[in-house]
Motif scaffolding. Structure first.
Motif, PDB file in Angstrom:
ATOM      1  N   GLY A 312       0.808  -1.191  -0.192  1.00 26.46           N
ATOM      2  CA  GLY A 312       0.072  -0.058   0.002  1.00 26.46           C
ATOM      3  C   GLY A 312       0.749   1.285   0.069  1.00 26.46           C
ATOM      4  N   ILE A 313       2.046   1.137  -0.508  1.00 29.14           N
ATOM      5  CA  ILE A 313       2.957   2.408  -0.526  1.00 29.14           C
ATOM      6  C   ILE A 313       2.963   2.930  -1.955  1.00 29.14           C
ATOM      7  N   ASN A 314       2.703   4.334  -1.848  1.00 34.08           N
ATOM      8  CA  ASN A 314       2.846   4.773  -3.342  1.00 34.08           C
ATOM      9  C   ASN A 314       4.328   4.828  -3.827  1.00 34.08           C
ATOM     10  N   VAL A 315       4.376   4.419  -4.919  1.00 32.93           N
ATOM     11  CA  VAL A 315       5.966   4.146  -5.379  1.00 32.93           C
ATOM     12  C   VAL A 315       6.026   4.396  -6.862  1.00 32.93           C
ATOM     13  N   THR A 316       7.116   5.089  -7.257  1.00 28.70           N
ATOM     14  CA  THR A 316       7.353   5.082  -8.911  1.00 28.70           C
ATOM     15  C   THR A 316       9.151   4.809  -8.895  1.00 28.70           C
ATOM     16  N   ILE A 317       9.196   4.396 -10.202  1.00 31.81           N
ATOM     17  CA  ILE A 317      10.646   4.246 -10.489  1.00 31.81           C
ATOM     18  C   ILE A 317      11.349   5.438 -11.202  1.00 31.81           C
ATOM     19  N   ARG A 318      12.443   6.244 -10.672  1.00 32.32           N
ATOM     20  CA  ARG A 318      12.747   7.272 -11.474  1.00 32.32           C
ATOM     21  C   ARG A 318      13.237   6.971 -13.077  1.00 32.32           C
ATOM     22  N   LYS A 319      12.724   7.769 -13.757  1.00 32.90           N
ATOM     23  CA  LYS A 319      13.119   7.557 -15.400  1.00 32.90           C
ATOM     24  C   LYS A 319      14.744   7.984 -15.312  1.00 32.90           C
ATOM     25  N   GLU A 320      15.245   7.205 -16.134  1.00 33.54           N
ATOM     26  CA  GLU A 320      16.714   7.482 -16.158  1.00 33.54           C
ATOM     27  C   GLU A 320      16.923   8.617 -16.977  1.00 33.54           C
ATOM     28  N   PHE A 321      17.704   9.550 -16.694  1.00 33.20           N
ATOM     29  CA  PHE A 321      18.404  10.424 -17.793  1.00 33.20           C
ATOM     30  C   PHE A 321      19.937  10.797 -17.646  1.00 33.20           C
ATOM     31  N   GLY A 322      20.566  10.650 -18.794  1.00 33.91           N
ATOM     32  CA  GLY A 322      21.791  11.278 -19.081  1.00 33.91           C
ATOM     33  C   GLY A 322      22.891  10.306 -18.374  1.00 33.91           C
ATOM     34  N   SER A 323      23.011   9.156 -18.056  1.00 37.38           N
ATOM     35  CA  SER A 323      24.079   8.458 -17.385  1.00 37.38           C
ATOM     36  C   SER A 323      25.147   8.402 -18.357  1.00 37.38           C
ATOM     37  N   LYS A 324      24.803   8.417 -19.698  1.00 34.83           N
ATOM     38  CA  LYS A 324      25.991   8.488 -20.767  1.00 34.83           C
ATOM     39  C   LYS A 324      26.585   9.816 -20.828  1.00 34.83           C
ATOM     40  N   ILE A 325      26.203  10.803 -20.301  1.00 37.43           N
ATOM     41  CA  ILE A 325      26.698  11.937 -20.320  1.00 37.43           C
ATOM     42  C   ILE A 325      27.116  12.562 -18.985  1.00 37.43           C
ATOM     43  N   ASP A 326      27.644  11.576 -18.174  1.00 36.23           N
ATOM     44  CA  ASP A 326      28.066  12.121 -16.732  1.00 36.23           C
ATOM     45  C   ASP A 326      27.069  12.749 -15.967  1.00 36.23           C
ATOM     46  N   ALA A 327      25.770  12.747 -16.515  1.00 39.49           N
ATOM     47  CA  ALA A 327      24.945  13.768 -15.751  1.00 39.49           C
ATOM     48  C   ALA A 327      24.485  13.367 -14.393  1.00 39.49           C
ATOM     49  N   ALA A 328      24.916  12.212 -14.016  1.00 41.37           N
ATOM     50  CA  ALA A 328      24.634  11.899 -12.886  1.00 41.37           C
ATOM     51  C   ALA A 328      25.567  12.471 -11.654  1.00 41.37           C
ATOM     52  N   CYS A 329      24.942  13.118 -10.954  1.00 39.95           N
ATOM     53  CA  CYS A 329      25.299  13.509  -9.561  1.00 39.95           C
ATOM     54  C   CYS A 329      26.922  13.731  -9.442  1.00 39.95           C
ATOM     55  N   GLY A 330      27.363  14.951  -9.927  1.00 38.66           N
ATOM     56  CA  GLY A 330      28.699  15.274  -9.874  1.00 38.66           C
ATOM     57  C   GLY A 330      29.701  14.741 -10.656  1.00 38.66           C
ATOM     58  N   GLN A 331      29.147  14.098 -11.699  1.00 42.78           N
ATOM     59  CA  GLN A 331      30.444  13.249 -12.053  1.00 42.78           C
ATOM     60  C   GLN A 331      31.437  14.241 -13.048  1.00 42.78           C
ATOM     61  N   LEU A 332      30.525  14.974 -13.858  1.00 44.85           N
ATOM     62  CA  LEU A 332      31.270  15.962 -14.762  1.00 44.85           C
ATOM     63  C   LEU A 332      32.289  16.774 -14.013  1.00 44.85           C
ATOM     64  N   ARG A 333      31.860  17.423 -12.761  1.00 38.43           N
ATOM     65  CA  ARG A 333      32.837  18.317 -11.885  1.00 38.43           C
ATOM     66  C   ARG A 333      33.821  17.669 -11.535  1.00 38.43           C
ATOM     67  N   SER A 334      33.407  16.220 -11.152  1.00 40.16           N
ATOM     68  CA  SER A 334      34.637  15.572 -10.633  1.00 40.16           C
ATOM     69  C   SER A 334      35.697  15.091 -11.592  1.00 40.16           C
ATOM     70  N   LYS A 335      35.175  14.892 -13.111  1.00 37.81           N
ATOM     71  CA  LYS A 335      36.212  14.781 -14.082  1.00 37.81           C
ATOM     72  C   LYS A 335      37.097  16.027 -14.005  1.00 37.81           C
ATOM     73  N   GLU A 336      36.415  17.222 -14.246  1.00 34.15           N
ATOM     74  CA  GLU A 336      37.009  18.466 -14.495  1.00 34.15           C
ATOM     75  C   GLU A 336      38.042  18.737 -13.489  1.00 34.15           C
ATOM     76  N   VAL A 337      37.748  18.730 -12.156  1.00 32.37           N
ATOM     77  CA  VAL A 337      38.609  18.808 -11.090  1.00 32.37           C
ATOM     78  C   VAL A 337      39.872  18.048 -11.084  1.00 32.37           C
ATOM     79  N   LYS A 338      39.657  16.748 -11.496  1.00 40.69           N
ATOM     80  CA  LYS A 338      40.757  16.022 -11.489  1.00 40.69           C
ATOM     81  C   LYS A 338      41.537  16.122 -12.980  1.00 40.69           C
ATOM     82  N   ALA A 339      40.976  16.661 -13.862  1.00 39.70           N
ATOM     83  CA  ALA A 339      41.818  17.220 -15.091  1.00 39.70           C
ATOM     84  C   ALA A 339      42.458  18.217 -14.715  1.00 39.70           C
TER      85      ALA A 339
END
Ligand code: SAH
Length: 339
Positions: A312-339
């Motif tokens: 009886g819990i309301n639940v959805t599954i998040r549609k996925e966006f942008g995992s190919k472009i490092d869109a997930a959660c800090g990945q782009l910045r992380s790469k840039e800082v390392k570079a």
């Protein structure tokens, strides 16, 4: 001070202090956010001396788009700040309009075990203007209006409380960027005292809590914030928040293979949430190069979903966006800082 970080009421007080009429603030806001001029000298209904004073007191300095990546309608922006720090934002197209995920801090101190943003400690808070400008720059880039904002990028918004509240008030202002409160979502790992402050603000925004574990032992392991504010206390605070604001709260639950994704976990979560006006958003984990966590399998996620539904819990599954472009959660910045 940066003009894009000023709330209209603060600008009204500024004018009142100079013995000017407070409606000048409204005029300035119209120039800034409707006509989008980039200098006080273009504000033709404001007299010369006042333009000069404004120009002396406020800056128009903008953060800069450093890099853009795009995949299937998802655009990821890396911004360079004036002190050469980087943050990112992600633009997503939904059937209901464009939504942007903005960052609230440079890095993050919450240290969640699975999160890329938290691998780089907080360097500093973002000013409210740096959050507003993420939206202004992306809108200018795509030449379209953005209709919803999620504060779910790099950083813990409740760890930068004052600036984030100012940001929300500026973008929510009908004469500012005019994004309805119900189209603004703040996501937090659950800093309890700040949640108490937030429930007193009487904002109609959406609140999302990053829960990610159905019991305190597991949450301790993957989210250090739980050591400061235990799950019981967090749940009691969420209940209080719902009672006070009359708003449904979103529970975010990132599905980590073999960590929090079993049927027993689903049942435990259902018991924990029973009777609360919440809905659960199951998030397929975005794997990163550096971290040992793996994404739960599709079937596992479906089973988890079914168990919650049955209970009886309301639940959805998040549609996925942008995992190919490092869109997930800090990945782009992380790469840039390392570079
Ligand atoms: N600090 C805030 C907002 C930023 S994180 C918070 O904790 O809510 C936004 C959401 O992304 C959180 O639910 C976070 O736990 C989740 N997240 C972090 N890393 C992720 C990853 N690699 N894949 C999927 N979700 C992730």
């Amino acid at each position: 001070m940066n003009i894009y970080g000023i709330k209209r009421e603060d600008l009204e007080n500024y004018f009142l202090n100079m013995n000017e009429k407070k409606f000048k603030a409204l005029q300035v806001f119209e120039w800034l956010y409707d006509k989008k001029v980039k200098s006080f000298y273009e504000m033709t209904n404001i007299k010369k001396e006042l333009q000069e004073t404004l120009d002396h007191d406020f800056s128009f300095k903008m953060i800069k788009i450093e890099k853009k990546q795009e995949d299937k309608g998802v655009k990821k922006y890396l911004f360079r700040l004036f002190d050469d720090n980087f943050v990112e934002a992600v633009l997503m197209e939904h059937d209901y309009g464009l939504s942007i995920c903005v960052s609230s801090e440079v890095g993050c101190n919450m240290g969640c075990a699975f999160c890329e943003s938290g691998r780089l400690k907080k360097v500093r808070d973002l000013g409210s203007y740096e959050m507003v400008e993420q939206i202004l720059l992306v809108e200018a880039d795509i030449k379209k209006r953005i209709s919803s904002v999620v504060i779910m990028g790099i950083g813990e918004p409740l760890d930068n409380y004052t600036n984030v509240m100012d940001f929300i008030k500026i973008i929510n202002d009908p004469k500012g960027i005019a994004i309805g409160a119900r189209h603004i979502t703040l996501s937090t790992c659950g800093i309890v005292p700040k949640l108490k402050d937030l429930m007193e603000e009487s904002l109609q925004i959406n609140l999302a809590i990053s829960l990610h574990a159905p019991n305190t032992e597991l949450r301790d392991k993957i989210m250090p914030i739980n050591r400061a504010y235990k799950l019981d206390l967090l749940m009691a605070t969420i209940k209080e928040y719902i009672e006070k604001t009359n708003r449904r709260v979103t529970i975010e639950y990132v599905m980590l293979d073999g960590v929090n994704d079993s049927e027993a976990h689903a049942n435990e979560l259902a018991s924990l949430l029973r009777g609360l006006n919440v809905y659960v958003n199951l998030i397929p984990y975005n794997e990163t190069n550096h971290i040992e966590f793996k994404r739960a399998g599709k079937e596992q996620i479906m089973k988890f979903y079914d168990t919650l539904k049955k209970r009886g819990i309301n639940v959805t599954i998040r549609k996925e966006f942008g995992s190919k472009i490092d869109a997930a959660c800090g990945q782009l910045r992380s790469k840039e800082v390392k570079a």
